[in-house]
Design a protein around this motif. Structure first.
Motif, PDB file in Angstrom:
ATOM      1  N   LEU A 401       0.794  -1.092   0.204  1.00 25.55           N
ATOM      2  CA  LEU A 401      -0.020   0.104  -0.059  1.00 25.55           C
ATOM      3  C   LEU A 401       1.013   1.483   0.063  1.00 25.55           C
ATOM      4  CD1 LEU A 401      -2.909  -0.856   2.550  1.00 25.55           C
ATOM      5  CD2 LEU A 401      -2.778  -1.199  -0.069  1.00 25.55           C
ATOM      6  N   ASP A 402       0.358   2.212  -0.765  1.00 31.00           N
ATOM      7  CA  ASP A 402       1.110   3.467  -0.801  1.00 31.00           C
ATOM      8  C   ASP A 402       0.230   4.423   0.106  1.00 31.00           C
ATOM      9  OD1 ASP A 402       2.842   2.461  -2.536  1.00 31.00           O
ATOM     10  OD2 ASP A 402       1.544   3.108  -4.278  1.00 31.00           O
ATOM     11  N   GLY A 403       1.229   5.299   0.994  1.00 26.93           N
ATOM     12  CA  GLY A 403       0.314   5.956   1.853  1.00 26.93           C
ATOM     13  C   GLY A 403      -0.246   5.698   3.040  1.00 26.93           C
ATOM     14  N   PHE A 404       0.163   4.541   3.374  1.00 31.66           N
ATOM     15  CA  PHE A 404      -0.614   3.580   4.776  1.00 31.66           C
ATOM     16  C   PHE A 404       0.024   4.307   5.748  1.00 31.66           C
ATOM     17  CE2 PHE A 404      -1.028   0.102   7.809  1.00 31.66           C
ATOM     18  CZ  PHE A 404      -2.549   0.237   7.747  1.00 31.66           C
ATOM     19  N   LYS A 405       1.181   4.406   6.022  1.00 29.91           N
ATOM     20  CA  LYS A 405       1.896   4.856   7.318  1.00 29.91           C
ATOM     21  C   LYS A 405       1.135   6.113   7.722  1.00 29.91           C
ATOM     22  CE  LYS A 405       6.299   5.833   9.212  1.00 29.91           C
ATOM     23  NZ  LYS A 405       6.072   6.993   9.838  1.00 29.91           N
ATOM     24  N   ALA A 406       0.877   7.057   6.494  1.00 24.60           N
ATOM     25  CA  ALA A 406       0.422   8.343   6.935  1.00 24.60           C
ATOM     26  C   ALA A 406      -1.033   8.334   7.521  1.00 24.60           C
ATOM     27  CB  ALA A 406       0.297   9.321   5.819  1.00 24.60           C
ATOM     28  N   VAL A 407      -1.578   7.314   7.202  1.00 23.90           N
ATOM     29  CA  VAL A 407      -2.872   6.686   7.830  1.00 23.90           C
ATOM     30  C   VAL A 407      -2.943   6.676   9.167  1.00 23.90           C
ATOM     31  CG1 VAL A 407      -5.098   5.465   7.744  1.00 23.90           C
ATOM     32  CG2 VAL A 407      -3.917   6.024   5.625  1.00 23.90           C
ATOM     33  N   ASN A 408      -1.922   5.480   9.635  1.00 25.28           N
ATOM     34  CA  ASN A 408      -1.870   5.438  11.001  1.00 25.28           C
ATOM     35  C   ASN A 408      -1.081   6.721  11.944  1.00 25.28           C
ATOM     36  OD1 ASN A 408      -2.603   2.586  10.763  1.00 25.28           O
ATOM     37  ND2 ASN A 408      -0.366   1.864  10.272  1.00 25.28           N
ATOM     38  N   ASP A 409      -0.398   7.423  11.211  1.00 25.64           N
ATOM     39  CA  ASP A 409       0.037   8.450  11.980  1.00 25.64           C
ATOM     40  C   ASP A 409      -1.096   9.595  12.087  1.00 25.64           C
ATOM     41  OD1 ASP A 409       2.653   7.181  11.816  1.00 25.64           O
ATOM     42  OD2 ASP A 409       3.127   8.343  10.323  1.00 25.64           O
ATOM     43  N   GLU A 414      -6.453   1.961  14.677  1.00 25.69           N
ATOM     44  CA  GLU A 414      -7.707   1.492  14.599  1.00 25.69           C
ATOM     45  C   GLU A 414      -8.143   1.617  13.470  1.00 25.69           C
ATOM     46  OE1 GLU A 414     -11.990   1.393  16.797  1.00 25.69           O
ATOM     47  OE2 GLU A 414     -10.283   2.531  17.776  1.00 25.69           O
ATOM     48  N   ALA A 415      -8.009   2.992  13.003  1.00 22.39           N
ATOM     49  CA  ALA A 415      -8.560   3.425  11.507  1.00 22.39           C
ATOM     50  C   ALA A 415      -7.461   2.700  10.441  1.00 22.39           C
ATOM     51  CB  ALA A 415      -8.327   4.861  11.316  1.00 22.39           C
ATOM     52  N   GLY A 416      -6.213   2.371  10.667  1.00 17.17           N
ATOM     53  CA  GLY A 416      -5.497   1.868   9.775  1.00 17.17           C
ATOM     54  C   GLY A 416      -6.030   0.200   9.694  1.00 17.17           C
ATOM     55  N   ASP A 417      -6.322  -0.383  10.771  1.00 14.52           N
ATOM     56  CA  ASP A 417      -6.868  -1.713  10.530  1.00 14.52           C
ATOM     57  C   ASP A 417      -8.181  -1.656   9.593  1.00 14.52           C
ATOM     58  OD1 ASP A 417      -4.644  -2.560  12.379  1.00 14.52           O
ATOM     59  OD2 ASP A 417      -6.297  -2.718  14.077  1.00 14.52           O
ATOM     60  N   LYS A 418      -9.081  -0.990   9.964  1.00 14.99           N
ATOM     61  CA  LYS A 418     -10.022  -0.772   9.117  1.00 14.99           C
ATOM     62  C   LYS A 418      -9.989  -0.559   7.676  1.00 14.99           C
ATOM     63  CE  LYS A 418     -13.246   0.969  12.787  1.00 14.99           C
ATOM     64  NZ  LYS A 418     -14.024   2.122  13.352  1.00 14.99           N
ATOM     65  N   VAL A 419      -8.861   0.133   7.327  1.00 21.35           N
ATOM     66  CA  VAL A 419      -8.421   0.401   6.102  1.00 21.35           C
ATOM     67  C   VAL A 419      -8.005  -0.927   5.426  1.00 21.35           C
ATOM     68  CG1 VAL A 419      -6.553   1.386   4.436  1.00 21.35           C
ATOM     69  CG2 VAL A 419      -7.827   2.807   6.252  1.00 21.35           C
ATOM     70  N   GLY A 442       1.665  -6.212   7.939  1.00 21.41           N
ATOM     71  CA  GLY A 442       1.863  -4.849   7.884  1.00 21.41           C
ATOM     72  C   GLY A 442       0.825  -4.493   6.734  1.00 21.41           C
ATOM     73  N   ASP A 443       1.371  -3.861   5.606  1.00 20.63           N
ATOM     74  CA  ASP A 443       0.411  -3.431   4.441  1.00 20.63           C
ATOM     75  C   ASP A 443       0.784  -3.955   3.236  1.00 20.63           C
ATOM     76  OD1 ASP A 443       2.976  -2.181   4.010  1.00 20.63           O
ATOM     77  OD2 ASP A 443       2.079  -0.074   3.659  1.00 20.63           O
ATOM     78  N   GLU A 444       1.489  -5.324   3.466  1.00 17.04           N
ATOM     79  CA  GLU A 444       1.814  -6.142   2.170  1.00 17.04           C
ATOM     80  C   GLU A 444       0.843  -7.312   1.890  1.00 17.04           C
ATOM     81  OE1 GLU A 444       6.764  -5.924   2.269  1.00 17.04           O
ATOM     82  OE2 GLU A 444       5.809  -7.610   3.256  1.00 17.04           O
ATOM     83  N   PHE A 445       0.588  -7.465   0.878  1.00 11.34           N
ATOM     84  CA  PHE A 445      -0.348  -8.471   0.261  1.00 11.34           C
ATOM     85  C   PHE A 445       0.130  -9.059  -0.889  1.00 11.34           C
ATOM     86  CE2 PHE A 445      -3.129  -5.294   2.550  1.00 11.34           C
ATOM     87  CZ  PHE A 445      -3.928  -5.855   3.202  1.00 11.34           C
ATOM     88  N   VAL A 446       0.030 -10.477  -0.876  1.00 10.87           N
ATOM     89  CA  VAL A 446       0.758 -11.130  -2.031  1.00 10.87           C
ATOM     90  C   VAL A 446      -0.557 -12.029  -2.779  1.00 10.87           C
ATOM     91  CG1 VAL A 446       2.051 -12.940  -2.978  1.00 10.87           C
ATOM     92  CG2 VAL A 446       2.948 -11.170  -0.902  1.00 10.87           C
ATOM     93  N   LEU A 447      -0.745 -12.018  -3.895  1.00  7.68           N
ATOM     94  CA  LEU A 447      -1.780 -12.711  -4.541  1.00  7.68           C
ATOM     95  C   LEU A 447      -1.293 -13.748  -5.465  1.00  7.68           C
ATOM     96  CD1 LEU A 447      -3.007  -9.722  -4.090  1.00  7.68           C
ATOM     97  CD2 LEU A 447      -4.669 -10.289  -5.635  1.00  7.68           C
ATOM     98  N   LEU A 448      -1.902 -15.012  -5.530  1.00  9.01           N
ATOM     99  CA  LEU A 448      -1.624 -15.934  -6.368  1.00  9.01           C
ATOM    100  C   LEU A 448      -2.877 -16.221  -7.590  1.00  9.01           C
ATOM    101  CD1 LEU A 448      -0.011 -18.704  -4.182  1.00  9.01           C
ATOM    102  CD2 LEU A 448       0.944 -17.715  -5.989  1.00  9.01           C
TER     103      LEU A 448
END
Length: 536
Positions: A401-409, A414-419, A442-448
């Motif tokens: 994800l891009d910009g996810f750290k700023a959401v947490n900050d 809690e809002a980050g978890d909802k995202v 964290g904010d890493e996802f891997v798809l097969l």
């Protein structure tokens, strides 16, 4: 695996297990019931068989004793001094008077003989004493005496030797060729008289009230379960539950009411003069022959067959009784079985639920419900193995994800978890059920992506993901904007590289997408790999 799916799976497992427990409980209950029922039924049957033998034997013995007593009675009457004198001098009126007196006295005392008679050597009645319950004992006038020379009992008794007794078949009294009404069963006991020179002088004969024996039998068997019948040795009923079956040998219209005709197989089995017991699928049949006899006296008479039939339904051990008791016990025990099965099911289900939760914790991300690294690698290994059997391409999409750290900050974790949950749902919508979406942390996802043809297909899916993730998300009244960078590795031949190297190439492509401006996707290429491997 979502919580709803997990709940459905647990519910399905519980219902299957509960149904299985009920089936097992019913099977065990039925088996135990059948076992105990057979033991109970056998015990009841054996007891009934033993008691049937005792009852039949006792009845037969009491009947034989009664006949033996009556046989002795006629011998005692024949030995009266008045009759002994008449045998030697049958012309004396005084002797006839003494005989009348003695026989009248015997009739009044015994009260069980319809008639007591003295017949001469031609069968003429010399003295006859009649008895009925209303008038008592009476001497029959001389002009009413009859000739009985042609009657069977006279001929039978005349053929005997001194001291022998003739016992007639039990039949109905007949007056003037008509059966007396109401029916009057009669047995005749006769003994011959011989003078001192051995000449035949006549007979003494008793007409016994045969109904007394029949009533004795009926009274003794009335309180017993089952049915009792008495049959003469020609197969005709003397006692039967159906009165129309009785005395068939005296009524032309009842001539076929005979056991040998109506029940030939049973009659053949019972008619061999052997006391026995037979068991069918519905009843116990106990039989005993009653043979009139006394010690040292030869008798000539029809024998009787006493038959005691005891139906299993009267013992409570028939098939219908078994079903009734099974149903009654089932009604009582089924709720208990339900509660017990539910209790066992709850214990087992709780343990199974705990195991499933442990499995879920080990293989799925606790926040999003997506497969974790362990399950991802397992699925990746399966795709690699499958590619060895069928040459299908698959792809690895490494997404960050891009910009996810700023959401947490800015808005908090809690809002980050909802995202993250929102992103997970979007990925589920955009992929197929055959695909695997994994959160690595964290904010890493891997798809097969299974069964993809080329990079063009992969790019199309990646483009939709980038577009969807970049759309604004409303969290707690706040509009949040994020993006994602995706690295794509199309695997055409997995045997050429390890799973770790395949994942590493997708990861490097993802970082290249970030370097190229983020919120985009890049394909893994040899150039990217070389740039990442070269020292900075």
């Amino acid at each position: 695996m979502s919580k709803l799916r997990l709940s459905k799976e647990l519910f399905s497992i519980r219902m299957k297990r509960f149904s299985l427990l009920i089936i097992i409980a019913l099977t065990i209950f039925s088996a135990v019931f059948i076992l105990f029922w057979k033991l109970h039924a056998n015990s009841v049957k054996e007891k009934a068989k033993y008691e049937s033998i005792i009852e039949t034997r006792t009845l037969a013995e009491s009947t034989q004793n009664q006949i033996a007593f009556l046989s002795k009675e006629v011998l005692q009457l024949a030995s009266l001094s008045s009759i002994t004198k008449w045998v030697e001098n049958n012309d004396s009126p005084e002797i006839l008077h003494d005989i009348q007196r003695d026989l009248l006295s015997a009739s009044k005392e015994k009260r069980i003989y319809n008639q007591i008679r003295l017949l001469d050597d031609q069968g003429l009645e010399i003295v006859r004493i009649d008895f009925d319950n209303d008038k008592g004992a009476q001497v029959v006038q001389e002009d009413l005496l009859q000739d009985k020379g042609s009657r069977y009992y006279f001929e039978e008794t005349r053929s005997l030797m001194e001291g022998q007794v003739y016992v007639s078949p039990l039949d109905l009294n007949i007056e003037n060729s008509i059966i007396e009404e109401p029916l009057n069963p009669v047995m005749r006991f006769g003994t011959p008289l011989y003078n001192s020179e051995g000449d035949f002088s006549g007979i003494v004969i008793l007409n016994y009230m045969g109904g007394r024996i029949l009533n004795l039998i009926r009274n003794k068997t009335s309180s017993l379960p089952g049915t009792f019948s008495l049959i003469n040795d020609d197969g005709y009923w003397l006692i039967n539950q159906v009165p129309e079956y009785e005395w068939g040998f005296l009524y032309p219209d009842r001539n076929k009411m005979n056991m040998s005709i109506l029940h030939p197989t049973l009659w053949h089995q019972l008619g061999n003069k052997i006391s026995q017991q037979t068991e069918t699928d519905k009843k116990i049949i106990t039989s005993k022959w009653i043979v009139p006899a006394i010690d040292n006296v030869v008798t000539r008479s029809n024998d009787w067959l006493a038959v005691y039939e005891l139906d299993y339904s009267e013992l409570g051990v028939s098939i219908s009784d078994a079903f009734y008791r099974y149903f009654k016990f089932f009604i009582v025990l089924f709720p208990i079985m339900l509660l017990l099965s539910a209790f066992i099911n709850q214990i087992v289900s709780t343990n199974k639920s705990y195991q499933l939760r442990l499995k879920r914790m080990a293989l799925y991300d606790s926040l999003t419900g997506l497969p974790n690294r362990h399950l991802f690698y397992d699925r990746l290994a399966n795709l690699v193995a499958a590619q060895g059997r069928t040459p299908n391409h698959f792809a690895i999409l490494f997404m960050d994800l891009d910009g996810f750290k700023a959401v947490n900050d800015k808005y908090g974790h809690e809002a980050g978890d909802k995202v993250l949950k929102s992103v997970s749902e979007k990925l589920r919508i955009l992929t197929r059920k055959s695909d695997t979406i994994s959160r690595f942390g964290g904010d890493e996802f891997v798809l097969l992506l299974a069964n993809v043809k080329n990079n063009e297909n992969c790019g199309k899916i990646a483009s939709e993901i980038v577009k969807s993730i970049s759309e604004a998300i409303l969290i707690d009244g706040n509009t949040i904007n994020i993006g994602c960078s995706i690295g794509i590795k199309l695997v055409e031949d997995a045997k050429l590289k390890s799973t770790d190297s395949l994942l590493e190439e997708a990861d490097q492509a993802m970082y290249q997408a970030k370097k190229n401006g983020k919120n985009r996707y890049e394909f893994a290429s040899e150039e990217i790999i070389k740039n990442e491997e070269s020292p900075s």
